[in-house]
Design a protein around this motif. Structure first.
Motif, PDB file in Angstrom:
ATOM      1  N   ALA A 363     -13.414  -2.734   4.833  1.00 15.53           N
ATOM      2  CA  ALA A 363     -13.167  -2.006   5.702  1.00 15.53           C
ATOM      3  C   ALA A 363     -11.769  -1.189   6.190  1.00 15.53           C
ATOM      4  O   ALA A 363     -11.491  -0.338   6.834  1.00 15.53           O
ATOM      5  CB  ALA A 363     -14.066  -1.824   7.154  1.00 15.53           C
ATOM      6  N   ASN A 365      -8.083  -0.620   4.604  1.00 11.94           N
ATOM      7  CA  ASN A 365      -7.270  -0.461   3.444  1.00 11.94           C
ATOM      8  C   ASN A 365      -6.132  -1.465   3.483  1.00 11.94           C
ATOM      9  O   ASN A 365      -5.085  -1.467   3.982  1.00 11.94           O
ATOM     10  CB  ASN A 365      -6.282   0.925   3.765  1.00 11.94           C
ATOM     11  CG  ASN A 365      -5.813   1.299   2.384  1.00 11.94           C
ATOM     12  OD1 ASN A 365      -5.381   0.524   1.495  1.00 11.94           O
ATOM     13  ND2 ASN A 365      -5.619   2.548   2.215  1.00 11.94           N
TER      14      ASN A 365
ATOM     15  N   MET B 158     -15.301   1.994  -1.132  1.00 14.94           N
ATOM     16  CA  MET B 158     -14.925   1.049  -0.275  1.00 14.94           C
ATOM     17  C   MET B 158     -15.117   1.625   1.222  1.00 14.94           C
ATOM     18  O   MET B 158     -14.844   2.821   1.357  1.00 14.94           O
ATOM     19  CB  MET B 158     -13.527   0.594  -0.429  1.00 14.94           C
ATOM     20  CG  MET B 158     -13.308  -0.027  -1.761  1.00 14.94           C
ATOM     21  SD  MET B 158     -13.390  -1.549  -1.425  1.00 14.94           S
ATOM     22  CE  MET B 158     -12.813  -2.567  -2.835  1.00 14.94           C
ATOM     23  N   ASP B 159     -15.499   0.896   2.099  1.00 12.38           N
ATOM     24  CA  ASP B 159     -15.947   1.125   3.462  1.00 12.38           C
ATOM     25  C   ASP B 159     -14.576   1.992   3.909  1.00 12.38           C
ATOM     26  O   ASP B 159     -14.859   2.904   5.018  1.00 12.38           O
ATOM     27  CB  ASP B 159     -16.109   0.064   4.302  1.00 12.38           C
ATOM     28  CG  ASP B 159     -17.387  -0.328   3.980  1.00 12.38           C
ATOM     29  OD1 ASP B 159     -18.175   0.503   3.476  1.00 12.38           O
ATOM     30  OD2 ASP B 159     -17.926  -1.278   4.397  1.00 12.38           O
ATOM     31  N   PHE B 160     -13.042   1.686   3.688  1.00 11.40           N
ATOM     32  CA  PHE B 160     -12.135   2.214   4.409  1.00 11.40           C
ATOM     33  C   PHE B 160     -12.038   3.645   3.944  1.00 11.40           C
ATOM     34  O   PHE B 160     -11.515   4.613   4.865  1.00 11.40           O
ATOM     35  CB  PHE B 160     -10.795   1.449   4.310  1.00 11.40           C
ATOM     36  CG  PHE B 160     -10.161   1.302   2.758  1.00 11.40           C
ATOM     37  CD1 PHE B 160      -9.494   2.428   2.166  1.00 11.40           C
ATOM     38  CD2 PHE B 160     -10.251   0.197   1.999  1.00 11.40           C
ATOM     39  CE1 PHE B 160      -9.256   2.241   0.842  1.00 11.40           C
ATOM     40  CE2 PHE B 160     -10.007  -0.090   0.756  1.00 11.40           C
ATOM     41  CZ  PHE B 160      -9.317   0.813   0.258  1.00 11.40           C
ATOM     42  N   GLU B 162     -14.541   5.432   3.360  1.00 10.63           N
ATOM     43  CA  GLU B 162     -15.631   6.197   4.124  1.00 10.63           C
ATOM     44  C   GLU B 162     -14.999   6.318   5.589  1.00 10.63           C
ATOM     45  O   GLU B 162     -15.310   7.415   6.232  1.00 10.63           O
ATOM     46  CB  GLU B 162     -16.926   5.242   4.175  1.00 10.63           C
ATOM     47  CG  GLU B 162     -18.109   6.247   4.819  1.00 10.63           C
ATOM     48  CD  GLU B 162     -19.262   5.184   4.550  1.00 10.63           C
ATOM     49  OE1 GLU B 162     -19.949   5.182   3.483  1.00 10.63           O
ATOM     50  OE2 GLU B 162     -19.866   4.810   5.422  1.00 10.63           O
ATOM     51  N   ARG B 177      -3.334   8.606   0.502  1.00 11.64           N
ATOM     52  CA  ARG B 177      -2.843   7.689   1.338  1.00 11.64           C
ATOM     53  C   ARG B 177      -3.857   6.476   0.877  1.00 11.64           C
ATOM     54  O   ARG B 177      -3.731   5.196   1.638  1.00 11.64           O
ATOM     55  CB  ARG B 177      -2.792   8.030   2.767  1.00 11.64           C
ATOM     56  CG  ARG B 177      -1.764   8.952   2.857  1.00 11.64           C
ATOM     57  CD  ARG B 177      -0.482   8.644   2.457  1.00 11.64           C
ATOM     58  NE  ARG B 177      -0.045   7.606   3.372  1.00 11.64           N
ATOM     59  CZ  ARG B 177       0.723   7.966   4.609  1.00 11.64           C
ATOM     60  NH1 ARG B 177       0.893   9.180   4.863  1.00 11.64           N
ATOM     61  NH2 ARG B 177       1.314   6.866   5.362  1.00 11.64           N
ATOM     62  N   GLU B 178      -5.229   6.642   0.772  1.00 12.36           N
ATOM     63  CA  GLU B 178      -6.153   5.709   0.780  1.00 12.36           C
ATOM     64  C   GLU B 178      -6.421   5.208  -0.575  1.00 12.36           C
ATOM     65  O   GLU B 178      -6.323   3.936  -0.664  1.00 12.36           O
ATOM     66  CB  GLU B 178      -7.568   6.247   1.444  1.00 12.36           C
ATOM     67  CG  GLU B 178      -7.507   6.785   2.949  1.00 12.36           C
ATOM     68  CD  GLU B 178      -7.270   5.929   3.956  1.00 12.36           C
ATOM     69  OE1 GLU B 178      -7.479   4.675   3.500  1.00 12.36           O
ATOM     70  OE2 GLU B 178      -6.846   6.107   5.143  1.00 12.36           O
ATOM     71  N   PRO B 181      -2.521   4.356  -3.385  1.00 10.15           N
ATOM     72  CA  PRO B 181      -2.016   3.030  -3.383  1.00 10.15           C
ATOM     73  C   PRO B 181      -2.725   1.676  -3.876  1.00 10.15           C
ATOM     74  O   PRO B 181      -2.238   0.697  -4.263  1.00 10.15           O
ATOM     75  CB  PRO B 181      -1.570   2.796  -1.838  1.00 10.15           C
ATOM     76  CG  PRO B 181      -1.721   4.153  -1.088  1.00 10.15           C
ATOM     77  CD  PRO B 181      -2.931   4.859  -1.870  1.00 10.15           C
ATOM     78  N   ASN B 182      -4.074   1.999  -3.806  1.00  8.44           N
ATOM     79  CA  ASN B 182      -4.887   0.804  -4.208  1.00  8.44           C
ATOM     80  C   ASN B 182      -5.251   0.855  -5.774  1.00  8.44           C
ATOM     81  O   ASN B 182      -6.144  -0.238  -6.344  1.00  8.44           O
ATOM     82  CB  ASN B 182      -6.177   0.717  -3.374  1.00  8.44           C
ATOM     83  CG  ASN B 182      -5.897   0.341  -2.189  1.00  8.44           C
ATOM     84  OD1 ASN B 182      -5.672  -0.969  -1.769  1.00  8.44           O
ATOM     85  ND2 ASN B 182      -5.950   1.141  -1.069  1.00  8.44           N
ATOM     86  N   PRO B 185      -1.345  -0.464  -9.615  1.00 10.43           N
ATOM     87  CA  PRO B 185      -1.088  -1.637 -10.563  1.00 10.43           C
ATOM     88  C   PRO B 185      -1.566  -1.406 -12.033  1.00 10.43           C
ATOM     89  O   PRO B 185      -0.959  -1.248 -13.031  1.00 10.43           O
ATOM     90  CB  PRO B 185      -1.583  -2.799  -9.831  1.00 10.43           C
ATOM     91  CG  PRO B 185      -1.482  -2.610  -8.497  1.00 10.43           C
ATOM     92  CD  PRO B 185      -2.017  -1.283  -8.365  1.00 10.43           C
ATOM     93  N   GLY B 268      -6.310 -13.135  -5.635  1.00 10.64           N
ATOM     94  CA  GLY B 268      -5.566 -13.611  -4.206  1.00 10.64           C
ATOM     95  C   GLY B 268      -5.738 -12.767  -3.065  1.00 10.64           C
ATOM     96  O   GLY B 268      -6.100 -13.585  -1.960  1.00 10.64           O
TER      97      GLY B 268
END
Lengths: 548, 269
Positions: A363, A365, B158-160, B162, B177-178, B181-182, B185, B268
């Motif tokens: 939840a 980021n 992913m919840d973030f 949402e 922004r959400e 960046p994720n 890689p 990790g």
């Protein structure tokens, strides 16, 4: 009496991220007599599963048995050759894992998998093993024992699969079975049946067991002795009654005493409801999930929505937030209907209802600092920026009992409980009137969960926010709810003030649900089973998990 | 995590090539298309790598070719990532029919063999560096789209994300922004691989005569120009071929390390 299993000063190490070995079990000793059950209890990271696996002379990938001694009937397993260990694993010591669904191969019939170990090790012929499996299916109260094994894993329920896995462990007639959280993945009403079946089977067959769980109330029903573990060390060990009734260590006392959070039920104000769900039907595609659901929440109160998996309680949250527009019915906020879809709602309507999730890990980021996570809400809704925003974030962090300095941390640098607090701070930042809490404590260790509940109660008193609390955990409900909504298969079964719902007479399903929650008391399981049997004998309607 | 020696070798190779591409034309002893000697002269002090089929200095052409070949491949890769990532994220975040239409269109494009498609387009259109870059970029962007969409799909659920939707955030915020960046890689690693592919593809096209046009120097074209020398036992065509191969290996060494690093980082987390 000769010991079946003797573990002496066991040290186990795990390979850390930096490539160094770190001790995760730091010198634990235990012993187990034949035909006895030892409970290993502790929170995540206590090392209980690692110790359980060590009883098979096994260390997980990335772990190693560093030093110590593991003796099975006097035979040393530590450093034993792999041939030697092969003769023991699956023959004299068997293992039952948490997720039966992951342990069975979906492409093979249950029978073939259940008898495999016994046949492979040459203990029995396939015919004998099949006969033994049938006998054990009956013992574990599986339906149609004669043909049960002909089914594939997907053709049986989760609770049945877990029992089939227990049968798999028992067919080779081992001296010792290690149960690793065997009921954690199950619903509470199913759990009680599996527990009863497992306990009866190991008692009748005279097998010893190590029962691993994080739930002290559960292990109290199963074990003769309990060992409490924390951070890879023994906290205390003793007979089950003694641990429950006279714990010696503070940590054990805390475990026994958890869920003592209690909040008196608030009387209804009788005012207009703040949030109202009216006769909602909802579906995912062609699959209907909710049927005529109505729920009502007054300002400053807490409504707990209780149900097991598949009851539609999370879907209800999706309807309220606008993620899933309903087929029928409407959601009203402050007497005015909310647009069914999220996209049509105004910013302010979105602001007033906030959601806190079950898994704080996903939840937040991972690439944003806490300041950004919480601060974005302030910028987005109120246009707060710069130093003012920073001050406000720090104030919110203090509000959820975190140090202000956490603003500069990334989520990976926080513990599970701390992450959940950040999620709560993020919800608070919007100054909402309703917070929907979707299983917010179920991914947390008991003590941490308790602290989070206490925090939520305090915040409610201070800010007057209303909670819609979605949970399967009745202990949580008892602790924090004003009103309770019981859901079953997409329908509301019963709803009302906490005092009414929790006192008899109950709806049969509410009764089943309530009586299935393990209580911190030796003999609870026997009492419940006896009561259910007596009521059935009297001809009263008693619902069983299988009836659903 | 300490990088292995192979990674340092990879970085060193890339550094040499970048240097050659940037300052190569400035330091080259002769002009790009200047005829300075006999055909296929052996290595000498005046011509350290000998001369080519028209008597041009090999070293000079190799240096000029570095800036052209690497420049075009890099421009094509950057463009392909711009197209592929934009469309891929759009498909993943918006979903529904947008995803459907984009995915099917890309599938169709992918079904056509790239080399044949490029040959047809380049044979019809007038030869120019811009068109060359465009063709390589568009063909390559299909692969980038696939990867960008796949990694974004993993993050979008992913919840973030949402949470951001529930807050009322716009598409731009959610993507940049959400999600972005994720997902970087694996895309960074893919950039290296795609660059190699564009570079090899360009070399193949030049070898076939449809890439960078003579007299401009280009490694693929240099292999073709001097291919006959092999029959005389001369190593001349192997020099540009080796230049192509070594850069590909160097980039791959670095990509391997990046992939490994990002996967351990994720475990990790």
């Amino acid at each position: 009496m000769a010991m079946l299993l003797e573990i002496r000063d066991l040290h186990i190490e795990a390979l850390g991220e930096d490539g160094r070995w770190q001790e995760i079990v730091k010198g634990v000793s235990l012993e187990l007599e034949p035909a006895r059950v030892l409970g290993l209890i502790g929170e995540s990271g206590a090392g209980k599963s690692t110790i359980g696996l060590a009883a098979l002379g096994y260390a997980r990938h990335g772990c190693r048995l560093a030093r110590g001694s593991i003796r099975l009937e006097g035979e040393e397993l530590f450093g034993a050759t792999s041939e030697k260990l092969r003769e023991i694993r699956g023959v004299r010591v068997c293992y039952v894992a948490q997720s039966a669904a992951a342990a069975f191969n979906p492409a093979h019939r249950l029978d073939d998998q259940v008898i495999e170990a016994a046949v492979q090790h040459g203990i029995m012929s396939p015919g004998e093993a099949r006969a033994e499996a049938r006998r054990l299916y009956a013992k574990l109260k599986l339906p149609d024992p004669a043909t049960f094994g002909r089914r594939y894993p997907h053709q049986v329920s989760g609770g049945q699969l877990q029992r089939a896995m227990t049968v798999m462990a028992m067919v080779p007639r081992p001296d010792l079975i290690v149960f690793d959280e065997p009921t954690t993945a199950l619903d509470v009403t199913t759990q009680i049946e599996v527990l009863a079946a497992i306990r009866e089977a190991i008692t009748d067959e005279g097998m010893a067991a190590i029962y691993i769980t994080h739930d002290l109330a559960l292990v109290a029903q199963m074990a003769h002795r309990i060992m409490v573990l924390r951070h890879g060390l023994e906290v205390e060990v003793g007979p089950t009654e003694r641990i429950l009734e006279a714990p010696r260590e503070d940590y054990t006392r805390a475990l026994v005493g958890v869920r003592r959070v209690q909040k008196p039920e608030k009387p209804r104000s009788g005012g207009a409801p703040l949030l109202e769900v009216r006769h909602v039907d909802a579906a995912y595609g062609a699959v209907p999930v909710l049927f005529d659901v109505s729920v009502c929440l007054e300002a400053g109160r807490t409504v707990a929505v209780v149900g097991e998996s598949g009851s539609g309680k999370s879907t209800l949250a999706r309807v309220i937030t606008g993620l899933l527009p309903p087929r029928k019915g409407e959601v009203r906020l402050d007497g005015r209907p909310l647009p069914p879809s999220l996209k049509e709602r105004a910013k302010d309507q979105l602001r007033r209802i906030q959601l806190v999730y079950q898994m704080p890990d996903v939840a937040l980021n991972p690439r944003q600092k806490v300041e950004e996570i919480v601060g974005r809400v302030l910028t987005f809704y109120f246009g707060t920026n710069g130093a003012e925003r920073r001050r406000e974030v720090e104030r919110l962090l203090e509000e959820v009992e975190l140090p202000a300095g956490f603003a500069d941390r990334y989520p990976a640098e926080l513990s599970g409980g701390q992450k959940q607090r950040v999620c709560i701070a993020r919800a608070l930042a919007a100054r909402p009137e309703v917070i929907i809490c979707d299983e917010v404590t179920s991914a947390l260790d008991v003590q941490v969960a308790d602290a989070v509940l206490r925090l939520l109660l305090r915040l409610q008193e201070e800010t007057g926010v209303a909670y819609l609390f979605i949970t399967h955990d009745l202990a949580t409900v008892k602790a924090i709810a004003d009103d309770i909504v019981v859901m079953l298969e997409g329908r509301v079964v019963e709803q009302g003030p906490k005092s009414e719902i929790l006192s008899p007479p109950h709806h049969p399903y509410t009764d089943l649900l309530l009586s299935s929650v393990p209580e911190m008391e030796v003999g609870w399981l026997d009492r419940v089973l006896r009561e259910r049997a007596e009521r059935k004998a009297r001809g009263e309607a008693v619902m069983e998990a299988a009836d659903r | 995590m300490r990088p292995r020696p192979s990674v340092l070798v990879g970085f060193a190779i890339i550094a040499v090539y970048v240097a050659a591409a940037v300052i190569g034309p400035l330091v080259s002893p002769y002009g790009e298309a200047e005829v300075v000697g006999d055909v296929w002269e052996p290595f000498s002090a005046a011509h350290p790598l000998g001369t080519d089929n028209l008597g041009r200095d090999m070293l000079s052409r190799l240096l000029w070719g570095a800036s052209r070949t690497i420049g075009v491949a890099l421009a094509a890769t950057l463009l392909s990532f711009t197209i592929g990532m934009t469309l891929g994220y759009l498909a993943a975040v918006v979903g529904g029919w947008v995803d459907m239409v984009l995915s099917r269109a890309i599938d169709t494009l992918m079904a056509i063999p790239t080399l044949i498609f490029a040959l047809v387009v380049l044979a019809v259109l007038p030869p120019s560096v811009v068109i060359l870059i465009l063709v390589i970029a568009v063909l390559d962007s299909t692969r980038v789209f696939r990867l960008a969409r796949a990694v974004a799909m993993d993050v979008v659920v992913m919840d973030f994300v949402e949470v951001a939707r529930l807050r009322g955030e716009r598409l731009g915020w959610i993507v940049f922004r959400e999600v972005l960046p994720n997902t970087l890689p694996p895309l960074i690693a893919e950039f290296g691989l795609r660059f190699c592919f564009a570079f090899l593809f360009l070399s193949s096209l030049s070898f076939l005569g449809l890439g960078i046009q003579p007299p401009a120097a280009d490694w693929g074209g240099m292999v073709r120009d001097n291919a006959n020398a092999i029959s005389f036992g001369l190593p001349i065509p192997l020099i540009p071929a080796a230049a192509i191969a070594v850069l590909t290996i160097g980039v791959n060494l670095v990509v391997d390390w990046q992939l490994e690093r990002s996967s351990t980082a994720r475990r990790g987390a």
